[in-house]
Design a protein around this motif. Structure first.
Motif, PDB file in Angstrom:
ATOM      1  N   TYR A 606       5.296   2.130   9.385  1.00 38.15           N
ATOM      2  CA  TYR A 606       5.058   1.120   8.829  1.00 38.15           C
ATOM      3  C   TYR A 606       5.374   1.229   7.096  1.00 38.15           C
ATOM      4  O   TYR A 606       5.908   0.471   6.483  1.00 38.15           O
ATOM      5  CB  TYR A 606       3.801   0.045   8.708  1.00 38.15           C
ATOM      6  CG  TYR A 606       3.506  -0.444  10.041  1.00 38.15           C
ATOM      7  CD1 TYR A 606       4.459  -1.451  10.399  1.00 38.15           C
ATOM      8  CD2 TYR A 606       2.399   0.174  10.780  1.00 38.15           C
ATOM      9  CE1 TYR A 606       3.994  -1.946  11.661  1.00 38.15           C
ATOM     10  CE2 TYR A 606       2.385  -0.390  11.949  1.00 38.15           C
ATOM     11  CZ  TYR A 606       2.809  -1.511  12.376  1.00 38.15           C
ATOM     12  OH  TYR A 606       2.590  -1.980  13.610  1.00 38.15           O
ATOM     13  N   THR A 607       5.317   2.424   6.738  1.00 40.61           N
ATOM     14  CA  THR A 607       5.498   2.972   5.515  1.00 40.61           C
ATOM     15  C   THR A 607       7.050   3.625   5.310  1.00 40.61           C
ATOM     16  O   THR A 607       7.269   3.916   4.150  1.00 40.61           O
ATOM     17  CB  THR A 607       4.481   4.221   4.896  1.00 40.61           C
ATOM     18  OG1 THR A 607       4.437   5.187   6.029  1.00 40.61           O
ATOM     19  CG2 THR A 607       3.149   3.589   4.841  1.00 40.61           C
ATOM     20  N   GLN A 608       7.785   3.415   6.150  1.00 39.55           N
ATOM     21  CA  GLN A 608       9.413   4.072   6.206  1.00 39.55           C
ATOM     22  C   GLN A 608       9.970   3.018   5.022  1.00 39.55           C
ATOM     23  O   GLN A 608       9.942   1.936   5.112  1.00 39.55           O
ATOM     24  CB  GLN A 608       9.941   3.814   7.441  1.00 39.55           C
ATOM     25  CG  GLN A 608      11.158   4.139   7.603  1.00 39.55           C
ATOM     26  CD  GLN A 608      11.762   5.699   7.362  1.00 39.55           C
ATOM     27  OE1 GLN A 608      10.998   6.422   8.133  1.00 39.55           O
ATOM     28  NE2 GLN A 608      12.761   6.081   6.918  1.00 39.55           N
ATOM     29  N   ARG A 609      10.460   3.789   4.234  1.00 33.81           N
ATOM     30  CA  ARG A 609      11.278   3.273   3.372  1.00 33.81           C
ATOM     31  C   ARG A 609      12.717   2.719   3.567  1.00 33.81           C
ATOM     32  O   ARG A 609      13.628   3.517   4.525  1.00 33.81           O
ATOM     33  CB  ARG A 609      11.700   4.192   1.923  1.00 33.81           C
ATOM     34  CG  ARG A 609      10.284   4.613   1.192  1.00 33.81           C
ATOM     35  CD  ARG A 609       9.970   3.447   0.482  1.00 33.81           C
ATOM     36  NE  ARG A 609       8.437   3.651  -0.199  1.00 33.81           N
ATOM     37  CZ  ARG A 609       8.054   2.904  -0.840  1.00 33.81           C
ATOM     38  NH1 ARG A 609       8.467   1.706  -1.401  1.00 33.81           N
ATOM     39  NH2 ARG A 609       6.869   2.910  -1.634  1.00 33.81           N
ATOM     40  N   LEU A 610      13.166   1.396   3.382  1.00 37.13           N
ATOM     41  CA  LEU A 610      14.183   1.096   3.791  1.00 37.13           C
ATOM     42  C   LEU A 610      15.144   1.216   2.626  1.00 37.13           C
ATOM     43  O   LEU A 610      15.010   1.911   1.569  1.00 37.13           O
ATOM     44  CB  LEU A 610      14.388  -0.701   4.084  1.00 37.13           C
ATOM     45  CG  LEU A 610      13.366  -1.033   5.030  1.00 37.13           C
ATOM     46  CD1 LEU A 610      13.149  -2.586   5.020  1.00 37.13           C
ATOM     47  CD2 LEU A 610      13.568  -0.520   6.342  1.00 37.13           C
ATOM     48  N   THR A 615       9.144  -0.780   1.846  1.00 34.16           N
ATOM     49  CA  THR A 615       8.626  -0.240   3.027  1.00 34.16           C
ATOM     50  C   THR A 615       8.868  -1.246   4.078  1.00 34.16           C
ATOM     51  O   THR A 615       9.014  -2.418   3.763  1.00 34.16           O
ATOM     52  CB  THR A 615       7.086   0.169   3.026  1.00 34.16           C
ATOM     53  OG1 THR A 615       6.425  -0.986   2.670  1.00 34.16           O
ATOM     54  CG2 THR A 615       6.810   1.164   2.209  1.00 34.16           C
ATOM     55  N   VAL A 616       8.780  -0.857   5.510  1.00 31.07           N
ATOM     56  CA  VAL A 616       9.046  -1.765   6.708  1.00 31.07           C
ATOM     57  C   VAL A 616       8.039  -2.965   6.356  1.00 31.07           C
ATOM     58  O   VAL A 616       8.161  -4.082   6.757  1.00 31.07           O
ATOM     59  CB  VAL A 616       8.776  -0.786   7.846  1.00 31.07           C
ATOM     60  CG1 VAL A 616       8.677  -1.871   9.062  1.00 31.07           C
ATOM     61  CG2 VAL A 616      10.282  -0.123   8.122  1.00 31.07           C
ATOM     62  N   ILE A 617       6.718  -2.435   6.284  1.00 33.58           N
ATOM     63  CA  ILE A 617       5.805  -3.578   6.188  1.00 33.58           C
ATOM     64  C   ILE A 617       5.674  -4.418   5.102  1.00 33.58           C
ATOM     65  O   ILE A 617       5.556  -5.687   5.298  1.00 33.58           O
ATOM     66  CB  ILE A 617       4.384  -3.058   6.460  1.00 33.58           C
ATOM     67  CG1 ILE A 617       3.362  -3.877   6.610  1.00 33.58           C
ATOM     68  CG2 ILE A 617       3.785  -1.992   4.982  1.00 33.58           C
ATOM     69  CD1 ILE A 617       3.303  -4.624   8.110  1.00 33.58           C
ATOM     70  N   GLN A 618       6.172  -3.937   3.856  1.00 30.49           N
ATOM     71  CA  GLN A 618       6.342  -5.054   2.791  1.00 30.49           C
ATOM     72  C   GLN A 618       7.449  -5.679   2.874  1.00 30.49           C
ATOM     73  O   GLN A 618       7.537  -6.983   2.650  1.00 30.49           O
ATOM     74  CB  GLN A 618       6.244  -3.951   1.595  1.00 30.49           C
ATOM     75  CG  GLN A 618       6.188  -5.029   0.388  1.00 30.49           C
ATOM     76  CD  GLN A 618       4.904  -5.619   0.261  1.00 30.49           C
ATOM     77  OE1 GLN A 618       3.930  -5.210   0.521  1.00 30.49           O
ATOM     78  NE2 GLN A 618       4.936  -7.091  -0.217  1.00 30.49           N
TER      79      GLN A 618
END
Length: 835
Positions: A606-610, A615-618
């Protein structure tokens, strides 16, 4: 006097409410249009047979010009002096009457030539259907006050332009949201085909040339003598419009008679040849068959260890003497695959079942491929099968009826999605291989190909259940004819023909529609994670957990740390490697994969940066808030058109836009709450789970009501709602208003179940603010629910209510049937606030 008459017609047309039955063929008077002298004085239709599309073209021209310009033209079927006349007919008929027309030499099947001047209009089709298409094109230009003076040839890019109607023999429609079937009732073909002819007229106007009239999940009783006779009636109603009838088949139909349906058994082959001959005896111009086999429990050739091509070719042999086509669906997959195996992937099924059969299908077989590898989701990559079948004719299948995309209770204009797929370049053999060029047969030099659109029209006068959803049917026809057209240009043609030429109407509906798909994607499921609906029930409201841990394969692989399908070759299901090498390289690489397909191809934390830096979750949190916020603006935008659109259609669309605004908040809160709980990662903006303007129903003083734990938990604010203590009880919920004295919009979120029509009353202080009934199942047409869940959750809002701090707010609910007057919460919203 002429100007007065035209103006009067214009005013009358806007004073009378419209029910939508004419669709975009209203032929309403056009303000500021040239006068009746701008068209010739007569119509010559070069065919006197009433079942001929040319005869229909003459009558349509007469009807349309009278409506648009207030001038009734004399209609003749006899060739005469062509000056000051509209001449419509085939190339052959025109040549016989008036000599060669060199401009028409380049016409292809169904194509037409149109030349329009003040004195003479020539409409010539390569065949009779093309002549009718030309008449509709001329009327469309007249109705938009935009007649093209330059002589032009119009040729289709694809020979197959069909709708698929998923109508059942009992009169119901699978994934239909506009009432019962046009074609069937109580197990038989209908006797009255008036409405069928009206639908064929609409389809002809957008150059659709074929219609499969029954569900792909077909019933063998369609082949009874009585129903075959009925198919003849349907075809007779459609023939004047050049729309050919086709039917879906149940693969196991011979089983009851023969005890087998093995496609390599000569008895089965002969059985199908015989029944096909009987059908063509009643419907000599039948388009052909559509077959769904070995998918979702349907029978097929794999039952006998035969190949799918064995099955398709059996039908191809049966229709070949009659010139028929077999559309064989590539929607073949096992719906009992195990989610435990990391490499299992439903998205691989199309290629696995069909790639090795390339070249084994007869020339009159077309493999019908859903646009993406799963099932009409809000976003999917183009199916890799398009780039793999080089020796097989193919067609693209899209869903005009938005099964997963709001079921015509949410505005979602689909042409931009279709365009994205059609323009996608598969890069087969490292050469340009756009999907639109593959399905026409051009790229791989195949004889057939084209488009299949799952329509879902019903007996409702709006056809699809929503006036504004008709833009999707219109756009499908236009793109099937010419995929190079822009989705916005198509939309604006439809708006002018449907609602008139007012610039505010044009600009507003254009803006709403072009924003609608991105908005729905934002609040329903983004980053390629699919539409996060309940796939086990109605496919309407939110339920992301339903996607995982079952055999249907629409998995998100979400856990408390990560999300997404790993479809890489390196570590996952290998789906990325099904694409041609140039595309596979992009999808295999996490950094190169577009963000909007990230979770389709990659499993990430979920913390992967786009690429945006979020982040994915944000991104999930933000996108769901942004999408729902856009849906709120649609209500205000539509309200701005009051008085510029007839009252009946204005109020119909306003009702649905208001519902969408409320339901988008259900989607927003439900999805965000689910992933907030799952990941335990807070929203940076502190919105998720924080609703300062709400009073939770379960926190109110209850009399005749009791708290209820809603399932799925995230489809209720605070995880709970209230229901009456019995199905005959009147419940009362009260609380003191703690908000500052002022003007508020007061919203009540409740659940509207099928199986009852509970009654509600909202009071503040000693004033009754509003009363309503839980009867949306009668008004919306979506697949309803018998549960308190994301499908039944809805909202009603009372605007501009004076509220004093400390006043008593009271909701009274009277249960009815199985509907226990359920309430989730009440919101007090200051101006400009959406909780």
């Amino acid at each position: 006097m002429r100007l007065f008459f035209t103006t009067l017609l214009f005013l009358v047309s806007h004073a009378i409410a419209e029910d939508g039955s004419q669709g975009w063929l209203r032929y309403a008077p056009v303000p500021n249009a040239p006068g009746p002298e701008s068209v010739p004085s007569a119509i010559i239709a070069l065919n006197a047979t009433q079942s001929s599309p040319v005869f229909t073209a003459g009558e349509e021209l007469q009807r349309g010009i009278e409506g648009i310009l207030g001038k009734r033209l004399h209609l003749s079927a006899t060739a005469g002096q062509s000056h000051s006349a509209i001449v419509v007919g085939t190339v052959d008929a025109y040549t016989n009457a008036y000599g060669d027309l060199k401009e028409a030499e380049d016409l292809e099947t169904d194509g037409f030539f149109l030349s329009a001047t003040l004195d003479k209009v020539v409409i010539v089709g390569q065949n009779e259907r093309g002549a009718l298409y030309g008449a509709f094109e001329y009327l469309s230009q007249l109705a938009q006050n935009n007649v093209t003076c330059e002589p032009l040839v119009y040729n289709p890019q694809a020979p197959i332009r069909w709708t698929n109607e998923w109508d059942n023999m009992d009169g119901s429609i699978e994934r239909g949201y506009a009432g019962p079937s046009l074609f069937f009732r109580d197990g038989f073909v209908v006797d009255n085909t008036t409405r069928v002819a009206e639908y064929a007229r609409l389809l002809a106007s957008i150059r659709i040339n074929g219609m499969i009239v029954n569900n792909v999940n077909a019933n063998a009783t369609l082949l009874s003598d009585r129903n075959v006779e009925g198919l003849g009636r349907l075809a007779d109603a459609m023939r004047p419009y050049g729309v050919q009838l086709g039917i879906s088949l149940n693969f196991a139909s011979p089983n009851q008679t023969l005890g087998t349906f093995d496609p390599l058994d000569p008895k089965v082959d002969a059985w199908w040849a015989n029944i096909t001959n009987q059908i063509y005896n009643k419907v000599p111009d039948m388009a052909g068959y559509l077959v769904k086999a070995n998918s979702e429990g349907q029978p097929g050739p794999l039952t006998y260890n035969r190949t799918l091509s064995d099955g398709a070719n059996m039908f191809a042999r049966a229709v070949n003497p009659h010139g028929g086509v077999v559309m064989f669906r590539a929607f073949v997959y096992d719906n009992h695959i195990s989610p435990v195996n990391w490499t299992n992937d439903r998205a691989n099924a199309q290629l696995e079942f069909f790639q090795h059969l390339d070249g084994n299908f007869d020339d009159n077989v077309v493999v019908q491929i859903k646009f993406g590898p799963i099932d009409f989701q809000v976003r999917e990559p183009a199916s890799p099968l398009f780039g793999s079948l080089r020796n097989t004719s193919t067609a693209i299948e899209v869903q005009i009826t938005p099964e997963y995309l709001g079921q015509n209770c949410h505005l979602v204009y689909l042409a931009p999605q279709w365009k994205e797929i059609l323009e996608f370049d598969m890069r087969s053999d490292n050469h340009s291989s756009k999907v639109k060029d593959i399905i026409t047969g051009e790229r791989f030099k195949r004889p057939l190909g084209g488009y299949a659109g799952v329509s879902g029209v019903g007996s409702n006068t709006t056809w699809l259940g929503s006036h504004i959803a008709m833009s999707n049917l219109y756009a499908f026809g236009r793109l099937a004819w010419d995929a190079s057209l822009g989705s916005e240009a198509i939309l604006q043609d439809w708006i002018r023909l449907t609602f008139g030429s007012n610039q505010d109407v044009l600009d507003t509906i254009t803006d709403m529609s072009m924003k609608s798909w991105p908005a729905y994607e934002n609040y329903s499921g983004n980053l390629g994670v699919q539409t996060l609906t309940d796939i086990l029930y109605t496919h309407f409201g939110p339920n992301p957990a339903s996607q995982d841990n079952n055999g249907w394969g629409q998995w998100t692989r979400a856990d408390n740390v990560s999300i997404g399908m790993d479809r890489t070759v390196k570590n996952g299901t290998g789906n990325a490697g099904q694409y041609p090498p140039e595309i596979a390289q992009i999808y295999e690489n996490l950094e190169q994969t577009p963000d909007n397909l990230l979770l389709w191809f990659h499993h990430v934390p979920y913390t992967q940066r786009l690429k945006s830096g979020k982040t994915v979750i944000q991104h999930f949190y933000d996108a769901h808030y942004e999408g729902a916020a856009t849906a709120q603006t649609f209500v205000k935008q539509w309200k701005s058109l009051e008085g510029k659109i007839d009252k009946e259609r204005f109020e119909h669309v306003l009702f649905r836009q208001t519902f969408q605004a409320g339901h988008s908040l259900v989607w927003r809160d439900s999805i965000n709450q689910f992933y907030h709980n799952l990941s335990a990662i807070p929203d940076e903006a502190k919105r998720v789970g924080n609703h300062p303007y709400r009073i939770e129903a379960e926190s109110m003083s209850l009399d005749g009501y009791k708290p209820y734990a809603v399932n799925p938990f995230h489809t209720a604010s605070g995880y709970a709602a209230i229901v009456t203590t019995s199905n005959t009880t009147i419940g009362i919920a009260t609380a003191n208003v703690t908000f500052t004295t002022g003007m508020y919009d007061v919203a009540v979120n409740y659940y509207d179940l099928i199986g009852g029509k509970a009654k509600y009353q909202l009071e503040i202080g000693n004033r009754t603010v509003g009363r309503w009934t839980g009867d949306l199942e009668d008004k919306l047409g979506h697949a309803p629910s018998i549960y308190l869940d994301g499908h039944s959750a809805t909202r009603i809002t009372f605007q501009g209510v004076e509220v004093s701090q400390g006043e008593r707010v009271r909701i009274t609910g009277q249960a009815d049937g199985i509907e226990p007057a359920p309430i989730d919460y009440i919101s007090f919203l200051p101006p400009g606030i959406v909780d």
